[in-house]
Structure formats: structure tokens, C-alpha cells
Scaffold this active site. Structure first.
Site, PDB file in Angstrom:
ATOM      1  N   GLU A  70       0.672  -1.223  -0.367  1.00 41.91           N
ATOM      2  CA  GLU A  70       0.011  -0.259   0.451  1.00 41.91           C
ATOM      3  C   GLU A  70       0.664   0.847   0.169  1.00 41.91           C
ATOM      4  O   GLU A  70       1.895   1.266  -0.008  1.00 41.91           O
ATOM      5  CB  GLU A  70      -0.748  -0.023   1.216  1.00 41.91           C
ATOM      6  N   HIS A  71       0.307   2.422  -0.281  1.00 39.71           N
ATOM      7  CA  HIS A  71       0.816   3.681  -0.258  1.00 39.71           C
ATOM      8  C   HIS A  71       2.157   3.785   0.765  1.00 39.71           C
ATOM      9  O   HIS A  71       1.605   3.397   1.832  1.00 39.71           O
ATOM     10  CB  HIS A  71      -0.660   4.705   0.040  1.00 39.71           C
ATOM     11  N   ASP A  72       3.166   4.771   0.157  1.00 43.83           N
ATOM     12  CA  ASP A  72       3.906   5.147   0.979  1.00 43.83           C
ATOM     13  C   ASP A  72       4.850   3.830   1.646  1.00 43.83           C
ATOM     14  O   ASP A  72       5.707   4.976   3.187  1.00 43.83           O
ATOM     15  CB  ASP A  72       3.899   5.808   1.794  1.00 43.83           C
ATOM     16  N   CYS A  73       5.046   3.041   1.610  1.00 42.63           N
ATOM     17  CA  CYS A  73       6.068   2.557   2.055  1.00 42.63           C
ATOM     18  C   CYS A  73       7.265   1.996   1.561  1.00 42.63           C
ATOM     19  O   CYS A  73       7.168   2.342   0.299  1.00 42.63           O
ATOM     20  CB  CYS A  73       5.041   0.510   1.668  1.00 42.63           C
ATOM     21  N   ASN A 127       2.120   2.707   4.605  1.00 41.69           N
ATOM     22  CA  ASN A 127       3.405   3.512   5.956  1.00 41.69           C
ATOM     23  C   ASN A 127       4.063   2.853   6.936  1.00 41.69           C
ATOM     24  O   ASN A 127       4.088   2.514   7.919  1.00 41.69           O
ATOM     25  CB  ASN A 127       2.583   4.791   6.926  1.00 41.69           C
TER      26      ASN A 127
END
Ligand code: UDP
Length: 216
Positions: A137-140, A157
Site C-alpha cells: 500500500e501507499h508510502d511503504c 506507511n
């Protein structure tokens, strides 16, 4: 053929990656897809040639590329060093049913199996394996030689350091912007684990909620 595209490892992982590589190459007549395996004994693997690295290097072709197809990240690291020393270029393999959102940076040699998703603003290191049905998912931020078994839910995250292995069906709770949840270097998350907090380097965690079983 003028070009050889090899899958390094002719066991479970490799035989799952070969069809994706063939599809990625379309029907290009000048590319042969084949296996490289240190245990090659001259027999075909699913109707395709399987060579040792030395035989692969001795084939008279203009282009030689390879994707590392062993699930164990420590072995991939070793094989990457060998291939690099032989100046073999690395291929990434991306299934047709992979979804990629915006602005991600992904290192060389990655493998994205069918029904995987990389959401937006993700950063991934070298030789990542993202097996069937897994998502990032986002921003990993994912390090080098990280392995996702099938159906890993890696929420937003989260940071996963080099060499970590995430087992089938593991769910990792999302971190927060500026306070990511972190899975340490070479840690192992067991099948079905529900990870609610940081995992230290080298730790093996299992269960729901995930607890430390032992250290690698
Ligand atoms: N292998 C290799 N060189 C190595 C380590 C492994 O060629 O240094 C090959 C090994 O001979 C086997 C495959 O990689 O064919 C690994 O298979 P395994 O079933 O252990 O793992 P998986 O395919 O599930 O990742």
C-alpha cells in the site's frame, strides 16, 4: 536465437515465474526463455532448457539476462553477486494482471506475480518477490531481497528492511505518516500472522496478534 532470458532456479518459485516471463516477452522470435539452475542435469523443465550458469555463459548469444527466482532472499543475494560478477543484466518480471499506481520507485530484478498491487508513492529495493495476490500500500518503503509469499497485506506507511520474509496471508497493520511500522532486517513474519507493531531485526513472529517465536 540472439537473446537468452533466464529464470535462475527451476523449482517452485522459478516454475511460477517462467510463464510470466514468456508472456512478458510476447512471441519475440529472437528471445529464448530458459532456466538456469546449479542442479541442472540436462533434462528439460516444463519443456524448456535448463542450464548451469557456466553453460548459460557459454551460449553464443548477443544478450544474456536473468531473473532470480528462488524464494529465499539470502540465496537471491548470493546469486545476484555471482551474476553481477559475470556481468549478466537483471530482468524484472511483471504479470499482466499486476496493478501499479502512481510515482513508485522499484529496483532491478523485481517479480510481481498475478493479482499483485503496488499503490502510490512506494519505494522498493532490488530483487523483490511479490507473490500472487499480495499488495504493497501507499508510502511503504521496502528494502533489498525482500520476499512476500502469496496474499500478504502490507498496508500503508510500513517499512520492511533488507532480507525480510513475509509468509502467506500475513497482515501488517498500517503505520502512520512520520511514524512507520517497521519490520527489521532479515525478520520473518509467519503465515497468517497479524502484525500490530514493529518487528526487530532477525525476529520470527507468528500468530494473532503476532508475537516473537524466536530469533533467526
Ligand atoms: N538453486 C541454485 N543455486 C543456489 C541455490 C538454489 O541453482 O545457490 C536452485 C536449486 O537447485 C533449486 C532452486 O534453486 O532448483 C530452489 O528451489 P527450492 O524448492 O529450494 O526453492 P523455491 O523454488 O521454492 O524458491
Amino acid at each position: 536465437v540472439a537473446r537468452l532470458h533466464a529464470v535462475y532456479g527451476a523449482s517452485g518459485a522459478g516454475r511460477g515465474i517462467m510463464p510470466l516471463l514468456r508472456a512478458q516477452n510476447g512471441n519475440a522470435a529472437d528471445i529464448e526463455c530458459l532456466y538456469v539452475d546449479d542442479a541442472a542435469d540436462g533434462t528439460l523443465v516444463n519443456s524448456q532448457r535448463c542450464l548451469t550458469l557456466e553453460q548459460f555463459l557459454n551460449e553464443p548469444v548477443s544478450e544474456r539476462k536473468i531473473v532470480l527466482a528462488v524464494a529465499d532472499g539470502a540465496i537471491r543475494r548470493r546469486l545476484a553477486e555471482r551474476c553481477h560478477a559475470e556481468r549478466i543484466g537483471f530482468l524484472s518480471v511483471v504479470a499482466q494482471q499486476h496493478v501499479r499506481m502512481d510515482a513508485s520507485i522499484i529496483g532491478e530484478g523485481a517479480v510481481f506475480s498475478p493479482f499483485t498491487t503496488v499503490a502510490s508513492n512506494v519505494q522498493i529495493g532490488k530483487h523483490f518477490h511479490c507473490n500472487i495476490n499480495s499488495y504493497v500500500e501507499h508510502d511503504c518503503v521496502i528494502g533489498d531481497f525482500v520476499t512476500f509469499a502469496p496474499s500478504v497485506c502490507c498496508n500503508g506507511n510500513i517499512q520492511i528492511r533488507d532480507g525480510a520474509y513475509i509468509g502467506t496471508g500475513a497482515v501488517i497493520r498500517q503505520g502512520r505518516h512520520g511514524a512507520p511500522l517497521t519490520i527489521g532486517e532479515n525478520a520473518v513474519v509467519g503465515m497468517g500472522a497479524v502484525v500490530l507493531g514493529d518487528v526487530a531485526p532477525g525476529e520470527i513472529v507468528v500468530g494473532n496478534p503476532a508475537r516473537v517465536m524466536r530469533r533467526v
